[in-house]
Design a protein around this motif. Structure first.
Motif, short mmCIF file in Angstrom:
data_model
loop_
_atom_site.label_atom_id
_atom_site.label_comp_id
_atom_site.label_asym_id
_atom_site.label_seq_id
_atom_site.Cartn_x
_atom_site.Cartn_y
_atom_site.Cartn_z
N ALA A 69 0.83 -1.21 0.00
CA ALA A 69 0.00 0.00 0.00
C ALA A 69 0.86 1.26 0.00
CB ALA A 69 -0.94 -0.01 1.21
N GLU A 73 1.11 4.16 -2.86
CA GLU A 73 1.01 5.60 -2.60
C GLU A 73 2.17 6.34 -3.29
OE1 GLU A 73 0.84 6.21 1.60
OE2 GLU A 73 -1.12 5.23 1.79
N ARG A 85 -7.94 7.41 -2.49
CA ARG A 85 -9.19 6.81 -2.04
C ARG A 85 -9.06 5.29 -2.14
NH1 ARG A 85 -14.96 7.94 -4.81
NH2 ARG A 85 -13.53 9.13 -6.08
N ILE A 86 -9.51 4.61 -1.11
CA ILE A 86 -9.55 3.15 -1.12
C ILE A 86 -10.95 2.70 -0.75
CG2 ILE A 86 -7.11 2.92 -0.53
CD1 ILE A 86 -8.01 2.18 2.32
N SER A 87 -11.26 1.48 -1.04
CA SER A 87 -12.53 0.88 -0.65
C SER A 87 -12.22 -0.42 0.07
CB SER A 87 -13.38 0.61 -1.89
OG SER A 87 -14.60 0.01 -1.53
N VAL A 88 -12.73 -0.55 1.30
CA VAL A 88 -12.46 -1.72 2.11
C VAL A 88 -13.79 -2.36 2.50
CG1 VAL A 88 -11.41 -2.58 4.24
CG2 VAL A 88 -10.37 -0.66 3.03
N ALA A 95 -8.27 -5.85 6.93
CA ALA A 95 -8.07 -4.77 5.96
C ALA A 95 -8.45 -3.42 6.57
CB ALA A 95 -8.88 -5.04 4.70
N LEU A 96 -9.51 -3.39 7.37
CA LEU A 96 -9.90 -2.16 8.04
C LEU A 96 -8.83 -1.70 9.02
CD1 LEU A 96 -13.67 -2.95 8.65
CD2 LEU A 96 -12.74 -1.18 7.14
N ALA A 99 -5.91 -0.27 6.98
CA ALA A 99 -6.22 1.07 6.47
C ALA A 99 -6.11 2.12 7.59
CB ALA A 99 -7.61 1.08 5.85
N TYR A 104 -5.71 6.13 6.90
CA TYR A 104 -6.92 6.37 6.13
C TYR A 104 -8.08 6.62 7.08
CZ TYR A 104 -4.47 4.91 1.95
OH TYR A 104 -3.58 4.83 0.91
N ARG A 106 -12.47 7.29 7.38
CA ARG A 106 -13.74 7.07 6.69
C ARG A 106 -14.29 8.40 6.22
NH1 ARG A 106 -16.75 2.04 8.68
NH2 ARG A 106 -15.13 0.96 9.84
#
Length: 132
Positions: A69, A73, A85-88, A95-96, A99, A104, A106
Protein backbone atom coordinates in the motif's frame (compact mmCIF):
# COMPACT_ATOMS: atom_id res chain seq x y z
CA UNK A 1 13.03 -9.83 2.68
CA UNK A 2 12.11 -7.04 0.29
CA UNK A 3 8.52 -6.36 -0.75
CA UNK A 4 8.16 -4.51 -4.06
CA UNK A 5 5.62 -3.76 -6.78
CA UNK A 6 6.25 -4.85 -10.34
CA UNK A 7 4.02 -3.76 -13.23
CA UNK A 8 1.93 -6.66 -14.52
CA UNK A 9 0.26 -4.74 -17.31
CA UNK A 10 0.63 -1.67 -19.46
CA UNK A 11 0.05 1.85 -18.20
CA UNK A 12 -3.39 2.79 -19.46
CA UNK A 13 -4.29 6.40 -20.18
CA UNK A 14 -7.98 7.07 -20.76
CA UNK A 15 -9.41 9.83 -22.94
CA UNK A 16 -9.92 11.98 -19.83
CA UNK A 17 -6.18 11.64 -18.95
CA UNK A 18 -6.79 9.30 -16.00
CA UNK A 19 -4.20 6.57 -15.50
CA UNK A 20 -4.39 2.96 -14.33
CA UNK A 21 -2.04 0.01 -14.04
CA UNK A 22 -1.97 -3.40 -12.37
CA UNK A 23 1.02 -4.51 -10.32
CA UNK A 24 2.27 -7.74 -8.78
CA UNK A 25 3.27 -7.65 -5.13
CA UNK A 26 6.61 -9.45 -4.92
CA UNK A 27 8.85 -10.60 -2.08
CA UNK A 28 12.45 -11.07 -3.17
CA UNK A 29 11.21 -11.42 -6.75
CA UNK A 30 8.55 -14.04 -5.89
CA UNK A 31 4.92 -13.01 -6.66
CA UNK A 32 2.76 -13.03 -3.52
CA UNK A 33 -0.19 -10.83 -4.50
CA UNK A 34 -1.40 -7.94 -6.57
CA UNK A 35 -2.86 -4.45 -6.60
CA UNK A 36 -4.54 -2.12 -9.09
CA UNK A 37 -3.64 1.58 -8.99
CA UNK A 38 -5.43 4.38 -10.80
CA UNK A 39 -6.40 8.03 -10.88
CA UNK A 40 -9.71 9.83 -11.05
CA UNK A 41 -10.42 13.34 -12.27
CA UNK A 42 -10.82 15.76 -9.41
CA UNK A 43 -10.64 19.52 -9.01
CA UNK A 44 -6.98 20.49 -8.78
CA UNK A 45 -4.65 17.51 -8.56
CA UNK A 46 -5.85 14.03 -9.57
CA UNK A 47 -7.36 11.70 -6.97
CA UNK A 48 -5.53 8.36 -6.62
CA UNK A 49 -7.19 5.00 -6.10
CA UNK A 50 -5.81 1.76 -4.72
CA UNK A 51 -8.02 -1.24 -5.47
CA UNK A 52 -7.95 -5.01 -5.31
CA UNK A 53 -4.92 -5.17 -3.00
CA UNK A 54 -4.36 -8.75 -1.93
CA UNK A 55 -1.59 -10.87 -0.49
CA UNK A 56 -1.62 -14.66 -0.68
CA UNK A 57 -2.74 -16.35 2.53
CA UNK A 58 0.68 -17.90 3.19
CA UNK A 59 2.36 -14.47 3.11
CA UNK A 60 -0.11 -12.51 5.23
CA UNK A 61 0.65 -11.12 8.67
CA UNK A 62 4.19 -10.03 7.81
CA UNK A 63 3.55 -6.45 6.71
CA UNK A 64 3.53 -7.23 3.01
CA UNK A 65 0.14 -5.57 2.45
CA UNK A 66 1.25 -2.46 4.32
CA UNK A 67 4.45 -2.17 2.28
CA UNK A 68 2.49 -2.74 -0.95
CA UNK A 69 0.00 0.00 0.00
CA UNK A 70 2.83 2.41 0.82
CA UNK A 71 4.53 1.58 -2.49
CA UNK A 72 1.23 2.19 -4.29
CA UNK A 73 1.01 5.60 -2.60
CA UNK A 74 4.50 6.39 -3.94
CA UNK A 75 3.37 5.51 -7.47
CA UNK A 76 0.39 7.83 -7.03
CA UNK A 77 2.64 10.64 -5.80
CA UNK A 78 4.64 10.18 -9.00
CA UNK A 79 1.38 10.57 -10.92
CA UNK A 80 0.89 13.93 -9.11
CA UNK A 81 -2.04 12.76 -6.96
CA UNK A 82 -2.83 14.85 -3.90
CA UNK A 83 -5.17 12.35 -2.19
CA UNK A 84 -5.87 8.63 -2.24
CA UNK A 85 -9.19 6.81 -2.04
CA UNK A 86 -9.55 3.15 -1.12
CA UNK A 87 -12.53 0.88 -0.65
CA UNK A 88 -12.46 -1.72 2.11
CA UNK A 89 -15.24 -4.29 2.63
CA UNK A 90 -16.88 -3.98 6.05
CA UNK A 91 -16.52 -7.75 6.44
CA UNK A 92 -12.70 -7.53 6.25
CA UNK A 93 -11.54 -6.54 9.75
CA UNK A 94 -7.83 -7.06 8.99
CA UNK A 95 -8.07 -4.77 5.96
CA UNK A 96 -9.90 -2.16 8.04
CA UNK A 97 -7.16 -2.29 10.68
CA UNK A 98 -4.48 -1.95 8.01
CA UNK A 99 -6.22 1.07 6.47
CA UNK A 100 -6.54 2.73 9.89
CA UNK A 101 -2.88 2.02 10.70
CA UNK A 102 -1.84 3.67 7.42
CA UNK A 103 -3.82 6.81 8.28
CA UNK A 104 -6.92 6.37 6.13
CA UNK A 105 -10.14 7.84 7.52
CA UNK A 106 -13.74 7.07 6.69
CA UNK A 107 -15.37 9.61 4.44
CA UNK A 108 -18.63 7.86 3.68
CA UNK A 109 -20.43 4.60 3.23
CA UNK A 110 -21.31 2.80 0.03
CA UNK A 111 -24.22 0.41 0.22
CA UNK A 112 -24.29 -2.60 -2.08
CA UNK A 113 -26.72 -5.39 -2.81
CA UNK A 114 -26.08 -8.65 -4.65
CA UNK A 115 -28.86 -9.07 -7.16
CA UNK A 116 -27.94 -12.64 -8.00
CA UNK A 117 -28.14 -14.15 -11.43
CA UNK A 118 -31.65 -15.63 -11.35
CA UNK A 119 -34.73 -13.59 -12.23
CA UNK A 120 -37.03 -13.66 -9.18
CA UNK A 121 -40.07 -13.07 -11.38
CA UNK A 122 -42.54 -10.20 -11.39
CA UNK A 123 -42.77 -8.07 -8.29
CA UNK A 124 -46.09 -6.90 -6.97
CA UNK A 125 -46.74 -3.25 -7.72
CA UNK A 126 -47.53 -1.07 -4.76
CA UNK A 127 -50.91 0.60 -4.80
CA UNK A 128 -49.86 4.24 -4.43
CA UNK A 129 -53.47 5.41 -4.29
CA UNK A 130 -53.99 3.79 -0.88
CA UNK A 131 -50.96 5.46 0.69
CA UNK A 132 -51.83 7.94 3.47
Amino acid sequence: MTTTLRPSGPLRRADDDTLSRSYEVRVDGRPVGGVRIGTLRAPGRPLGTIADLYVDEADRGRGRGAVAALAAEEVLRGWRCGRVRISVPAAAPAALRLAAALGYTRTGHILAKDLGSADPGPRPRPDWRSAP
